[in-house]
Design a protein around this motif. Structure first.
Motif, short mmCIF file in Angstrom:
data_model
loop_
_atom_site.label_atom_id
_atom_site.label_comp_id
_atom_site.label_asym_id
_atom_site.label_seq_id
_atom_site.Cartn_x
_atom_site.Cartn_y
_atom_site.Cartn_z
N SER A 1 0.84 -1.19 0.00
CA SER A 1 0.00 0.00 0.00
C SER A 1 0.88 1.24 0.00
O SER A 1 1.97 1.25 0.58
CB SER A 1 -0.90 0.02 1.24
OG SER A 1 -1.84 -1.03 1.21
N HIS B 1 -4.18 1.70 -2.33
CA HIS B 1 -3.79 0.32 -2.05
C HIS B 1 -3.57 -0.45 -3.35
O HIS B 1 -3.92 0.02 -4.44
CB HIS B 1 -4.84 -0.34 -1.18
CG HIS B 1 -5.11 0.42 0.09
ND1 HIS B 1 -4.27 0.38 1.18
CD2 HIS B 1 -6.10 1.30 0.43
CE1 HIS B 1 -4.72 1.18 2.14
NE2 HIS B 1 -5.83 1.75 1.70
N GLN C 1 -5.53 -0.34 -6.89
CA GLN C 1 -6.50 0.76 -6.91
C GLN C 1 -6.00 1.92 -7.78
O GLN C 1 -4.81 2.14 -7.92
CB GLN C 1 -6.76 1.26 -5.48
CG GLN C 1 -7.43 0.22 -4.60
CD GLN C 1 -7.73 0.74 -3.20
OE1 GLN C 1 -7.29 1.80 -2.80
NE2 GLN C 1 -8.49 -0.04 -2.45
N SER D 1 -5.98 -6.85 -0.48
CA SER D 1 -6.73 -6.03 -1.42
C SER D 1 -7.40 -6.95 -2.41
O SER D 1 -6.74 -7.84 -2.97
CB SER D 1 -5.77 -5.07 -2.15
OG SER D 1 -6.41 -4.42 -3.23
N THR E 1 -12.04 -2.45 -6.71
CA THR E 1 -10.98 -2.98 -5.86
C THR E 1 -11.10 -2.36 -4.47
O THR E 1 -11.31 -1.15 -4.35
CB THR E 1 -9.58 -2.67 -6.45
OG1 THR E 1 -9.49 -3.28 -7.74
CG2 THR E 1 -8.47 -3.22 -5.58
N GLN F 1 -9.62 -2.58 -0.19
CA GLN F 1 -8.69 -3.11 0.79
C GLN F 1 -9.43 -3.81 1.93
O GLN F 1 -10.57 -3.47 2.25
CB GLN F 1 -7.80 -2.00 1.36
CG GLN F 1 -8.50 -0.99 2.26
CD GLN F 1 -9.10 0.18 1.50
OE1 GLN F 1 -9.37 0.10 0.30
NE2 GLN F 1 -9.31 1.29 2.21
#
Length: 552
Positions: free
Chosen positions: A228, A259, A262, A440, A476, A478
């Motif tokens: 991340s 993350h 993303q 994720s 997406t 986390q």
């Protein structure tokens, strides 16, 4: 008179043909030669995957509903597939580019993808999906713009800048795969890169230029495989405007967590004293913070950037609270003219809750990851093709896992993991992460509403904490350590769709699965037939083509 009538009729026919041609969405044609090349992203010469000798690969810049045609020539010494991370492939999992949906492009051969970002806008990226190839590059950004007559909730920026940032390993991707096969881990990344460059190369010359008084759009995608990141710009405020295909409420931030897997867009006003400023990305949730910078230069400036970097946030609570501040812009138009908020997801009855818990265990003395006790194994015949040709017997079974996780002590089983879902049902999916590190998740073929997240084990009482009004529609999300995340979506896209961890070590070791969504009508209204140029492999080689789906 007869001649005049014939000419008029001919003109009408020609006009009709021209109208039909104009009615079809525009085409963009690409030819990609995929090769290995030597690059030194972190000062160490290594083998990377190039597209047309570029790393990152070419930008796919298009408008919603455009036809994207990409002829991929695989000049590697191993099979290859590209997946289009976040592109929903409506009715078209044939082009999804995952090992469960397509036969790989063999070395020395080519395949032509044809897909549309159907009713989508925003920031996405593509990447290789086989093995650990993603750790070697082969990725690039996809920018999908709104159609001209559909308003965007901000003025057109002076420029549209791309920030493909992520962690990077200096070990060859085949070495990383061998280490995982031997029961070892891949360890920590060697550093970070931005747009394929290390810190020195990202600043000399400056990577981005701004003119005082103008506003710029930065599209940031975390294309790494493990870490991340937090992104910020010296002395500048970030105005969030889009996340993974959705316009957001335009809150302002000093920095943003992004993350793995993303993408996000923010506007930056060039409202500071002319000079150089640093775009900063740093790792999150690691004991040793790794940082990379890239220079943003005000046009005409010769004032170097301050060496003092803005500090990034610390801790999990800050990140969770920032996620809670993200809101869907209910009044902005979506890819269609209707407002995003016209879909009231919080008022739809949930017909099924699927709880997916990360499983970790030893198989033959080696670590494997999975979901609900099954660690996914790819098959020589892609699952979608086996299903289409009615050749799944002996290859895979549906629903080896249930909608609730087994007991924690359950032995992890190796098998193709395919869950069937009823077409057009509204589903709640709970991701549970019992591990000590963040995860994720991505669902191919869909956007979902991330309604809630919290610590511990999810229970029905957790629904009381959901945002049922304006959480952002995205693809997406986390899942924090020893925590859960709940998403909601309608399974209205027929096909075979991958659900995966974006932590590529875990993905490689089985933390993924497929959801089979079949339309009972077997209608072309709901799903396309296998394309004529579709590759065949495994059990379906030589089999007669199944009957076409019905027209309706």
């Amino acid at each position: 008179m007869t001649t005049m009538r014939a000419s008029a009729a001919l003109l009408l026919v020609v006009a009709g043909l021209l109208a039909a041609v104009r009615a079809e969405d525009p085409y963009h044609f690409f030819e990609w030669k995929v090769t290995y090349g030597t690059r030194s992203p972190l000062g160490v010469a290594q083998k990377v995957i190039l597209i047309n000798d570029m790393f990152p690969g070419p930008t796919i810049n298009c408008t919603s509903n455009n036809n994207i045609v990409i002829n991929v020539f695989n000049q590697l010494d191993e099979p290859l597939l590209f997946t289009w991370h976040g592109i929903q492939q409506r009715k078209n999992s044939w082009q999804d580019g995952m090992p469960g949906t397509m036969c790989p492009i063999q070395p020395g051969t080519n395949f032509t993808y044809h897909w549309q970002p159907k009713d989508q806008i925003g920031s996405f990226f593509y990447m290789p999906s086989i093995g650990m190839q993603r750790a070697a590059g082969g990725y690039g950004i996809i920018t999908v713009h709104s159609r001209p007559l559909i308003p965007v909730p901000f003025d057109e920026p002076a420029a549209d800048y791309h920030v493909l940032v992520g962690d990077w390993y200096t070990k060859d991707h085949t070495v990383l795969a061998k280490n995982l096969d031997a029961g070892k881990g891949i360890g920590r990344p060697a550093g970070l890169i931005i747009n394929g460059k290390n810190e020195k190369d990202a600043s000399n010359p400056p990577m981005y230029t701004m003119e005082a008084g103008k506003v710029y759009r930065y599209r940031v995608c975390n294309v790494g495989i493990k870490t991340s990141l937090n992104v910020r710009i010296q002395n500048h405020i970030l105005k969030l405007v889009e996340m993974e295909g959705s316009h957001t409420v335009q809150n302002t931030y000093d920095s943003l967590d992004v993350h793995v897997g993303q993408c996000t867009s923010f506007l930056v006003a060039a409202d500071q004293k002319p000079g150089d400023y640093l775009l900063v990305a740093s790792t999150r949730f690691m004991k040793e913070i790794n940082t990379i910078t890239a220079v943003i230069r005000y046009a005409g400036s010769n004032t170097p950037a301050s060496p003092k970097l803005p500090e990034g946030p610390t801790g999990w609570a800050w990140s969770i609270n920032q996620w809670r501040s993200f809101r869907w812009n209910l009044t902005a138009s979506a890819a269609r003219p209707n407002p995003q908020g016209s879909y009231h997801y919080g008022q739809i009855n949930i017909t099924r809750t699927i709880k997916l818990c990360i499983s970790k265990g030893k198989v033959d003395g080696k670590d494997r990851y999975g979901l609900n006790g099954v660690s996914h194994v790819n098959t020589e015949t892609p699952l979608k093709l086996a299903q289409y040709f009615n050749a799944s017997t002996g290859l895979f079974e549906y629903n080896l896992i249930g909608d609730t996780p087994p007991a924690a002590a359950t032995t992890v089983k190796l098998a193709p993991n395919v869950l069937s879902a009823e077409y057009r049902t509204f589903i709640e999916v709970i991701f549970e992460n019992p591990e000590k590190s963040i995860d994720s998740f991505h669902i191919n073929g869909y956007a979902f509403f991330a309604a809630g997240m919290g610590p511990g084990i999810w229970t029905p009482d957790c629904r009381k904490t959901y945002n049922l009004l304006d959480t952002v529609s995205r693809h997406t999300i986390q899942v924090y350590p020893r925590s859960w995340t709940a998403v909601m979506l309608t399974f209205d896209n027929a096909g075979m769709w991958n659900v995966r961890s974006n932590m590529w070590e875990r993905y490689y070791l089985g933390e993924q699965m497929y959801v089979s969504v079949t339309s009972p009508a077997l209608s072309l209204r709901d799903e396309y037939n296998m394309p004529e140029n579709g590759l065949r492999c495994g059990k379906v080689v030589g089999l007669p083509l199944p009957p076409s789906y019905l027209t309706s």
